[in-house]
Design an enzyme around this catalytic site. Sequence first.
Site, mmCIF file in Angstrom:
data_model
loop_
_atom_site.group_PDB
_atom_site.id
_atom_site.type_symbol
_atom_site.label_atom_id
_atom_site.label_comp_id
_atom_site.label_asym_id
_atom_site.label_seq_id
_atom_site.Cartn_x
_atom_site.Cartn_y
_atom_site.Cartn_z
ATOM 1 C CG HIS A 224 -2.096 0.907 1.114
ATOM 2 N ND1 HIS A 224 -2.282 1.976 1.968
ATOM 3 C CD2 HIS A 224 -3.138 0.934 0.242
ATOM 4 C CE1 HIS A 224 -3.395 2.607 1.648
ATOM 5 N NE2 HIS A 224 -3.927 2.000 0.605
ATOM 6 C CG HIS A 404 -7.298 8.417 -1.030
ATOM 7 N ND1 HIS A 404 -6.022 8.168 -1.484
ATOM 8 C CD2 HIS A 404 -7.780 7.216 -0.635
ATOM 9 C CE1 HIS A 404 -5.755 6.877 -1.384
ATOM 10 N NE2 HIS A 404 -6.798 6.274 -0.869
ATOM 11 C CE LYS A 406 -4.245 7.044 2.324
ATOM 12 N NZ LYS A 406 -5.586 6.642 2.289
#
Length: 486
Positions: A224, A404, A406
């Site tokens: 990821h 999206h 973070k």
Amino acid sequence: MTTFYTVMSWLLVFGYWLLIAGVTLRILMKRRAVPSAMAWLLIIYILPLVGIIAYLSLGELHLGKRRAERARTMWPSTARWLNDLKSSHHIFAKENSDVAQALFQLCEKRQGIAGVKGNQLQLLTSTDETLSTLVRDIELARHNIEMVFYIWQPGGHADDVAEALMAAARRGVHCRLLLDSAGSVTFFRSPWPAMMRNAGVDVVEALRVSLLRVFLRRMDLRQHRKVVLIDNYIAYTGSMNLVDPRFFKQNAGVGQWVDLMARMEGPVATTMGIIYSCDWEIETGRRILPPPPDDNVMPFEQESGHTIQVIASGPGFPEDMIHQALLTAVYSAREQLIMTTPYLVPSDDLLHAICTAAYRGVEVSIIVPRHIDSMLVRWASRAFFGELLAAGVKIYQFEGGLLHSKSILVDGQLSLVGTVNLDMRSLWLNFEITLVIDDDGFGSDLARVQEDYIARSRLVDAKRWAHRAYWQRIVERLFYFFSPLL
């Protein structure tokens, strides 16, 4: 004959219950969070065969025998590299701010390396700006380019990056590209991999998905990370996949994805390089340890430089590292805590830490997208709203697309930016990366970005939330039981 069938029936029943008992014992013997264990037991008892198959394929962290062996054998050389790097005393920060001190100490103790200073850092909030800046850096690359992404989706400006990468390989730059098999499935089914390899780009499909390997390795264990490294000097990371939002998931009904990336120059590129070399060796078996920082090009002595610590998580890296880091950051807050995440499915410990921060007077804000691309996560996230709102946490639902990004900002000084969602997969499963920045100047930049998100969001009203439909509460609680598995 009747006796034979009776005996066979009893043997099948006995075997069936023995299998359930065996899996139950295995779950209880494994060291895991209690909610996760209870969720698996619930699935197995309600849907025994389905639950057992699901647990054996998804319930335990199997990197795979070959990759696990590579991870084991690579560590001695990696440890020597880290020890050699420590001799470059001038790149390591010796002091940190009060709010950042505990987190930097934790990272140094767990990872064996301190935060590095003297880095130049730029926050990129526009996908077009990020991709155009990346293309320019690739065009100026002289020696090597390393990239890893969860998703590479052909189309639009993503193709500009691909063309620049192939051009770099043709002029002699060593280009490596590591892409997750599941996330980049569209890319691997396109002509681009063959085109890149023909141009000289080393393209590797990470954690290849195969039904034949379903019991040998967790299929939902994913690469990821989103990282670009250029010439051991320039580095990128953040939430953005290598996609052009205008061509990505346009039929999902969530709008364009909104991301946040950091571009860095300085010795942090070296510490990120060792993480990439570990990923590369685990996947390919080939060792590519990065060179030490070049004193002739690194801006070590610049007073304006940023101090950055890099946290890597995933199999082969310090266990529970990112979870501990997030808890430490939350508990360090004294005045303000702002968090942005697309998926809000926190662990019990993290949930309690956030609520405790609000109870002790910290101004806590969480920004999440109003619409996300996962129905399961959407309902599971809603199950946590009530407890957060009751503690005084402000929850903002972003309405300008799928947020999206973070990020975490603590007291305007300590910033965390990277690939980690506030969900179980990011906290304990996937290969992830997070930057920890101790700098009030960067904190101000991040605060402006978060304020822009809030300006495009709707504040969840605690009173109205308390009076939502009863059927919604039932659905939320249903998905809450399975939140440890999401």
